[in-house]
Each structure stands twice: as structure tokens, then as C-alpha cells.
Design an enzyme around this catalytic site. Structure first.
Site, mmCIF file in Angstrom:
data_model
loop_
_atom_site.group_PDB
_atom_site.id
_atom_site.type_symbol
_atom_site.label_atom_id
_atom_site.label_comp_id
_atom_site.label_asym_id
_atom_site.label_seq_id
_atom_site.Cartn_x
_atom_site.Cartn_y
_atom_site.Cartn_z
ATOM 1 N N GLY A 15 11.492 13.319 -4.278
ATOM 2 C CA GLY A 15 12.153 12.569 -5.362
ATOM 3 C C GLY A 15 12.123 11.081 -5.093
ATOM 4 O O GLY A 15 13.134 10.394 -5.224
ATOM 5 N N ARG A 18 12.466 6.984 -7.852
ATOM 6 C CA ARG A 18 13.531 6.140 -8.405
ATOM 7 C C ARG A 18 14.844 6.359 -7.638
ATOM 8 O O ARG A 18 14.938 7.221 -6.766
ATOM 9 C CB ARG A 18 13.731 6.420 -9.890
ATOM 10 C CG ARG A 18 14.261 7.811 -10.172
ATOM 11 C CD ARG A 18 14.413 8.037 -11.657
ATOM 12 N NE ARG A 18 15.509 8.963 -11.899
ATOM 13 C CZ ARG A 18 15.641 9.691 -12.987
ATOM 14 N NH1 ARG A 18 14.755 9.589 -13.947
ATOM 15 N NH2 ARG A 18 16.658 10.496 -13.139
ATOM 16 N N ASP A 72 6.691 19.790 -7.622
ATOM 17 C CA ASP A 72 8.036 20.218 -8.009
ATOM 18 C C ASP A 72 8.731 20.733 -6.739
ATOM 19 O O ASP A 72 8.279 21.715 -6.133
ATOM 20 C CB ASP A 72 7.903 21.330 -9.064
ATOM 21 C CG ASP A 72 9.241 21.912 -9.467
ATOM 22 O OD1 ASP A 72 10.280 21.546 -8.857
ATOM 23 O OD2 ASP A 72 9.256 22.743 -10.393
ATOM 24 N N ASN A 99 15.632 14.594 -0.737
ATOM 25 C CA ASN A 99 16.446 13.769 -1.635
ATOM 26 C C ASN A 99 16.448 14.263 -3.079
ATOM 27 O O ASN A 99 17.388 13.983 -3.821
ATOM 28 C CB ASN A 99 15.917 12.321 -1.574
ATOM 29 C CG ASN A 99 16.416 11.477 -2.725
ATOM 30 O OD1 ASN A 99 17.563 11.028 -2.719
ATOM 31 N ND2 ASN A 99 15.597 11.287 -3.751
ATOM 32 N N SER A 151 26.253 15.472 -1.188
ATOM 33 C CA SER A 151 27.128 14.675 -2.065
ATOM 34 C C SER A 151 28.569 14.936 -1.646
ATOM 35 O O SER A 151 28.892 16.047 -1.181
ATOM 36 C CB SER A 151 26.950 15.107 -3.521
ATOM 37 O OG SER A 151 27.998 14.593 -4.315
ATOM 38 N N TYR A 164 26.477 22.041 -9.283
ATOM 39 C CA TYR A 164 26.064 20.931 -8.408
ATOM 40 C C TYR A 164 26.836 20.966 -7.071
ATOM 41 O O TYR A 164 26.251 20.831 -5.995
ATOM 42 C CB TYR A 164 26.318 19.620 -9.151
ATOM 43 C CG TYR A 164 25.856 18.372 -8.450
ATOM 44 C CD1 TYR A 164 24.509 18.012 -8.429
ATOM 45 C CD2 TYR A 164 26.770 17.521 -7.824
ATOM 46 C CE1 TYR A 164 24.080 16.853 -7.805
ATOM 47 C CE2 TYR A 164 26.355 16.361 -7.194
ATOM 48 C CZ TYR A 164 25.013 16.026 -7.189
ATOM 49 O OH TYR A 164 24.598 14.873 -6.558
ATOM 50 N N ALA A 166 28.222 23.526 -5.651
ATOM 51 C CA ALA A 166 27.770 24.678 -4.856
ATOM 52 C C ALA A 166 26.449 24.349 -4.167
ATOM 53 O O ALA A 166 26.255 24.656 -2.985
ATOM 54 C CB ALA A 166 27.609 25.904 -5.752
ATOM 55 N N LYS A 168 25.310 21.403 -3.321
ATOM 56 C CA LYS A 168 25.467 20.368 -2.288
ATOM 57 C C LYS A 168 26.275 20.875 -1.084
ATOM 58 O O LYS A 168 26.056 20.432 0.050
ATOM 59 C CB LYS A 168 26.112 19.120 -2.897
ATOM 60 C CG LYS A 168 25.218 18.419 -3.929
ATOM 61 C CD LYS A 168 23.901 17.965 -3.321
ATOM 62 C CE LYS A 168 23.061 17.132 -4.270
ATOM 63 N NZ LYS A 168 21.798 16.698 -3.665
ATOM 64 N N ILE A 197 27.029 6.354 -6.691
ATOM 65 C CA ILE A 197 25.989 5.360 -6.435
ATOM 66 C C ILE A 197 25.364 4.974 -7.778
ATOM 67 O O ILE A 197 25.128 5.844 -8.625
ATOM 68 C CB ILE A 197 24.899 5.963 -5.501
ATOM 69 C CG1 ILE A 197 25.519 6.620 -4.251
ATOM 70 C CG2 ILE A 197 23.846 4.920 -5.125
ATOM 71 C CD1 ILE A 197 26.260 5.713 -3.312
HETATM 72 P P1 NAD Z 1 17.951 10.126 -9.782
HETATM 73 O O1 NAD Z 1 18.109 11.062 -10.926
HETATM 74 O O2 NAD Z 1 17.783 8.668 -10.046
HETATM 75 O O3 NAD Z 1 16.748 10.585 -8.845
HETATM 76 C C1 NAD Z 1 16.500 11.925 -8.527
HETATM 77 C C2 NAD Z 1 15.053 12.046 -8.134
HETATM 78 O O4 NAD Z 1 14.771 13.431 -7.918
HETATM 79 C C3 NAD Z 1 14.110 11.551 -9.223
HETATM 80 O O5 NAD Z 1 13.062 10.814 -8.633
HETATM 81 C C4 NAD Z 1 13.589 12.834 -9.831
HETATM 82 O O6 NAD Z 1 12.293 12.709 -10.388
HETATM 83 C C5 NAD Z 1 13.566 13.745 -8.592
HETATM 84 N N1 NAD Z 1 13.513 15.146 -8.971
HETATM 85 C C6 NAD Z 1 14.300 15.805 -9.844
HETATM 86 N N2 NAD Z 1 13.897 17.086 -9.956
HETATM 87 C C7 NAD Z 1 12.834 17.217 -9.136
HETATM 88 C C8 NAD Z 1 11.965 18.284 -8.816
HETATM 89 N N3 NAD Z 1 12.100 19.496 -9.372
HETATM 90 N N4 NAD Z 1 10.966 18.073 -7.920
HETATM 91 C C9 NAD Z 1 10.800 16.861 -7.359
HETATM 92 N N5 NAD Z 1 11.576 15.799 -7.624
HETATM 93 C C10 NAD Z 1 12.578 15.982 -8.501
HETATM 94 O O7 NAD Z 1 19.199 10.398 -8.863
HETATM 95 P P2 NAD Z 1 19.739 9.694 -7.538
HETATM 96 O O8 NAD Z 1 21.096 9.248 -7.852
HETATM 97 O O9 NAD Z 1 18.765 8.747 -6.961
HETATM 98 O O10 NAD Z 1 19.868 10.999 -6.627
HETATM 99 C C11 NAD Z 1 19.157 11.196 -5.415
HETATM 100 C C12 NAD Z 1 19.889 12.252 -4.604
HETATM 101 O O11 NAD Z 1 21.178 11.763 -4.276
HETATM 102 C C13 NAD Z 1 20.106 13.562 -5.355
HETATM 103 O O12 NAD Z 1 19.961 14.636 -4.469
HETATM 104 C C14 NAD Z 1 21.540 13.454 -5.813
HETATM 105 O O13 NAD Z 1 22.140 14.707 -6.015
HETATM 106 C C15 NAD Z 1 22.162 12.708 -4.649
HETATM 107 N N6 NAD Z 1 23.422 12.020 -4.969
HETATM 108 C C16 NAD Z 1 23.468 11.014 -5.892
HETATM 109 C C17 NAD Z 1 24.696 10.411 -6.147
HETATM 110 C C18 NAD Z 1 24.836 9.289 -7.141
HETATM 111 O O14 NAD Z 1 25.957 8.869 -7.372
HETATM 112 N N7 NAD Z 1 23.768 8.777 -7.725
HETATM 113 C C19 NAD Z 1 25.839 10.831 -5.473
HETATM 114 C C20 NAD Z 1 25.740 11.835 -4.555
HETATM 115 C C21 NAD Z 1 24.514 12.431 -4.297
#
Ligand code: NAD
Length: 256
Positions: A15, A18, A72, A99, A151, A164, A166, A168, A197
């Protein structure tokens, strides 16, 4: 003269195009941090070819190789292919950052089976897929650093996010189990648990929801992707060699 090659590591990030993943790719590829000078990186992504190309150009660092691979994360075969590609391009794998993640929020009464399954498959099964795939490389070299992005919701729960939470919490259980299974091979597994974030995942929140959230954040701001990436950078560095099976919250003090 700095011997860059000597301290280089080889990393794969899921991932990566972004948000937090992108910041992690940049952290690993373009910064010298905590005893590591740059890593070569393959980032896996599942959509947006232009974003992948743009990120590769943006890093544009003479010291590091950065490659993109479309896969994927919830597919066992595609994860295996991404890891084999990374090992071939970089000559091995030292670091895995799990990630990739999605949300499909709904109250349980309204949540359908697909919303539950998709979240478990992308957030939890992907950690199984990628961890299993990198082990064959890390075991041989008796070195590996795996960081799973969990998370704080996996620790404290959240209404509307039972799927979500479950997934995490599952990531945390898996991190600790694998830390115990592979410690003897010098492969460490740690989890990072971000709070709120600023990414596309959280941009759906309106002002009122943000204000309500910030009341519970002692540092009184949302985190940045870089806040998370810096901690990941530390955990994969030599400074963290004696840390395994831990969950580090990056949440401005929200959960303590
Ligand atoms: P985001 O949606 O900006 O990025 C998620 C990334 O995962 C994207 O690049 C997306 O293309 C990729 N992705 C989604 N499904 C996919 C798949 N099937 N195969 C490959 N890639 C896939 O979100 P983010 O905020 O950057 O989140 C990154 C990680 O951090 C995630 O695991 C999210 O659960 C975790 N997280 C985020 C927050 C927050 O507040 N943003 C808080 C806690 C945890």
C-alpha cells in the site's frame, strides 16, 4: 567517504502509493536514519499506476533503487509474486512493512458479509500472505525486520468499526505470535498503532467529528503520515535490534 552500500537494507512496503505507506517508502528510501543509510525499496500497490510512477520519480535518489509492483495484498498468490519480484530486483529482503489497509464502516446490524470479509482479507490476511512469503528469504539470512501497521482501534474498539477493529486486533495477535516463532532466527516483528492520522482514510471526517476527536488527543492535533513513518524508520533500524513483539502507539497520547 560514507559507505552507503554497506549499510543498505532491502525493503518491501504494501500500500505504498499514498498516505502512511507513501511516507514510509520515502522514509526508508531517502533518509539516513538511526544507523541505516537508505534502503532499496519495492512498494506494492493495487491501483493508480500514475501514483506509483509519480512516487518513483519523486524519490529520484541516486543512492537507492525504488521499484513498484502491482499486487492485491489480500491475494496469497499476488503477495508471493510481489515478494519474489522484490527479492529478485533488490537481491534479497531485509524489511517488510505491512501497511495496506481499508475501512468499510457500518454498525454491525447494517454491516453486510462483504464489508466484513473485505476488511479482514485486506487488513489481516495480507499480513499472513506477506509474512509467509518473506520468511523464506529472512530465515536463510538469519535477519529480518517486519513492521505491521495496526491501529489504536484494535486496542480500544470503535463503534461502526467492528470489522476494522477485529482486523487490527488480529494484526497485533499475529505480530506477537510471529515474534515468538521467529526470534531464534533474528527476525523481529513489531506493530505500530496509529491514532488519527491525516490521510485519505480520515479525510471523510467533518469539522465537528474532528473537534470531538481532538478532545481525546493530549497533543491536540491529528498525526501526519511522517509521524508514523519516523517510528517505522526507528523500528527497522539497528537501534531497535532488541525490540520484538511490541505495539508502539503513535497517537498523540490518545491511548495510554
Ligand atoms: P490510505 O487509504 O491513504 O492508504 C491505504 C493504502 O492501502 C493505499 O495505498 C491503498 O491503495 C492500499 N490498499 C488498499 N487495499 C489494498 C489491497 N487490496 N492491496 C494492496 N494495497 C491496498 O490509508 P492510510 O491512512 O495511509 O492507512 C495506511 C495504514 O494505516 C492502514 O493499514 C490503516 O488501517 C492504518 N491506519 C491509519 C490510520 C489513519 O488515521 N489514517 C489510523 C490507524 C491505522
Amino acid at each position: 567517504m560514507i559507505k552507503v552500500e554497506q549499510q543498505k537494507r532491502r525493503a518491501i512496503v504494501t500500500g505504498g502509493t499514498r498516505g502512511i505507506g507513501r511516507a514510509i517508502v520515502k522514509e526508508l528510501a531517502s533518509k539516513s536514519c538511526c544507523g541505516i543509510l537508505f534502503s532499496d525499496v519495492v512498494f506494492a500497490y493495487n491501483n493508480c499506476d500514475e501514483c506509483a510512477e509519480e512516487l518513483q520519480k519523486e524519490i529520484g535518489n541516486p543512492y537507492t533503487k525504488v521499484h513498484a509492483f502491482k499486487a492485491d495484498a489480500s491475494s496469497f498468490e499476488e503477495a508471493q509474486a510481489a515478494v519474489d519480484y522484490a527479492a529478485e530486483k533488490l537481491g534479497g529482503i531485509d524489511i517488510l512493512i505491512n501497511n495496506a489497509g481499508i475501512t468499510r464502516d457500518n454498525l454491525l446490524l447494517r454491516m453486510n458479509e462483504a464489508e466484513f470479509d473485505q476488511v479482514i482479507d485486506v487488513n489481516l490476511k495480507s499480513v499472513f500472505n506477506y509474512s509467509k512469503a518473506v520468511l523464506k528469504y529472512m530465515m536463510k539470512q538469519k535477519y529480518g525486520r517486519v513492521i505491521n501497521i495496526s491501529s489504536v482501534v484494535g486496542l480500544i474498539g470503535n463503534p461502526g468499526q467492528s470489522n476494522y477493529a477485529a482486523s487490527k486486533a488480529g494484526v497485533i495477535g499475529m505480530t506477537k505470535s510471529l515474534a515468538k516463532e521467529y526470534a531464534s532466527k533474528n527476525i523481529t516483528f513489531n506493530a505500530v498503532a496509529p491514532g488519527f492520522i491525516e490521510t485519505e482514510m480520515t479525510e471523510k471526517l467533518n469539522e465537528k467529528q474532528r473537534e470531538a476527536l481532538l478532545k481525546n488527543v493530549p497533543l491536540h492535533r491529528l498525526g501526519t503520515p511522517e509521524d508514523v513513518a519516523k517510528v517505522v524508520g526507528f523500528l527497522v533500524s539497528d537501534a531497535a535490534d532488541y525490540i520484538t513483539g511490541q505495539v508502539i502507539n503513535v497517537d498523540g497520547g490518545m491511548v495510554m
